[in-house]
Design an enzyme around this catalytic site. Structure first.
Site, PDB file in Angstrom:
ATOM      1  CG  HIS A  87      -1.978   1.104   1.202  1.00 44.83           C
ATOM      2  ND1 HIS A  87      -2.118   1.766   2.467  1.00 44.83           N
ATOM      3  CD2 HIS A  87      -2.457   2.023   0.467  1.00 44.83           C
ATOM      4  CE1 HIS A  87      -2.792   3.022   2.414  1.00 44.83           C
ATOM      5  NE2 HIS A  87      -3.164   2.916   0.946  1.00 44.83           N
TER       6      HIS A  87
ATOM      7  CG  HIS B 159      -2.941   2.630   6.395  1.00 45.70           C
ATOM      8  ND1 HIS B 159      -1.752   2.653   5.394  1.00 45.70           N
ATOM      9  CD2 HIS B 159      -3.181   3.530   7.035  1.00 45.70           C
ATOM     10  CE1 HIS B 159      -1.510   3.844   5.625  1.00 45.70           C
ATOM     11  NE2 HIS B 159      -2.243   4.496   6.434  1.00 45.70           N
TER      12      HIS B 159
END
Ligand code: FES
Length: 178
Positions: free
Chosen positions: A102, A121
């Site tokens: 990510h 995250h």
């Protein structure tokens, strides 16, 4: 021979670009850089680097190592059961890039779930399924490190399947691991 062929290809492509009047200067330069990268990357192959020995591994505990260049962290783990792409006597040892796909935060092995989880995250990757993305905002699976083991139990990293986060080429712009 392969390198010569690629260099020829780059030369031919360069001449074609220069003949193409419609291409803006900056665009042509960027395209040339890409072709040079292609030739350079193809002439460099993945190194074979010892990263651990089977005796040092404990099921559920991870080991970090740099590969294929300095600072490209990876996570090695003995999952304790046979898995796809696993090496060792039980086909249970695997390794992945430690950079989440990510935004590049670190991933760690979660002892309870056995998953690789991103600290930022919480993207979740399954080390038993070749680093498959299970959940989270990441766009792709974790790159898997190809491993080999010799008769002494020494484990070697020999390649990377997938692009490491933030790189345009896993083998460019870095220092060799000694
Ligand atoms: Fe890993 Fe965002 S950096 S989920």
């Amino acid at each position: 021979m392969e390198e010569k062929k690629l260099q020829d290809e780059v030369e031919v492509s360069r001449r074609q670009i220069l003949r193409t009047a419609g291409l803006a200067g900056a665009g042509a330069a960027m395209l040339l850089m890409g072709l040079k990268d292609k030739a350079q990357a193809s002439s460099v192959s993945y190194p074979q680097i010892k990263v651990a020995n089977l005796k040092e591994l404990k099921a559920g505990k991870s080991v970090k190592f740099d590969y294929p260049l300095v600072g490209r962290k990876n996570i090695l783990v003995d999952l304790g059961c046979a898995v796809e792409g696993g090496i060792g006597p039980n086909k249970s040892v695997v390794a992945y890039s430690a950079f989440c796909t990510h935004l590049g935060c670190g991933v760690e092995l979660d002892k309870e779930s056995g998953m690789l989880i991103c600290e930022c995250h919480q993207s979740i990757y399954d080390p038993k399924q070749s680093g498959k993305l299970i959940e989270g905002p990441s766009p792709s699976n974790l790159p898997m490190i190809s491993l080999e083991v010799d008769k002494n139990g020494d484990i070697y990293a020999v390649g990377v399947a997938g692009l490491i986060y933030g790189l345009r080429n896993n083998l460019l712009d870095g220092e060799e691991v000694k």
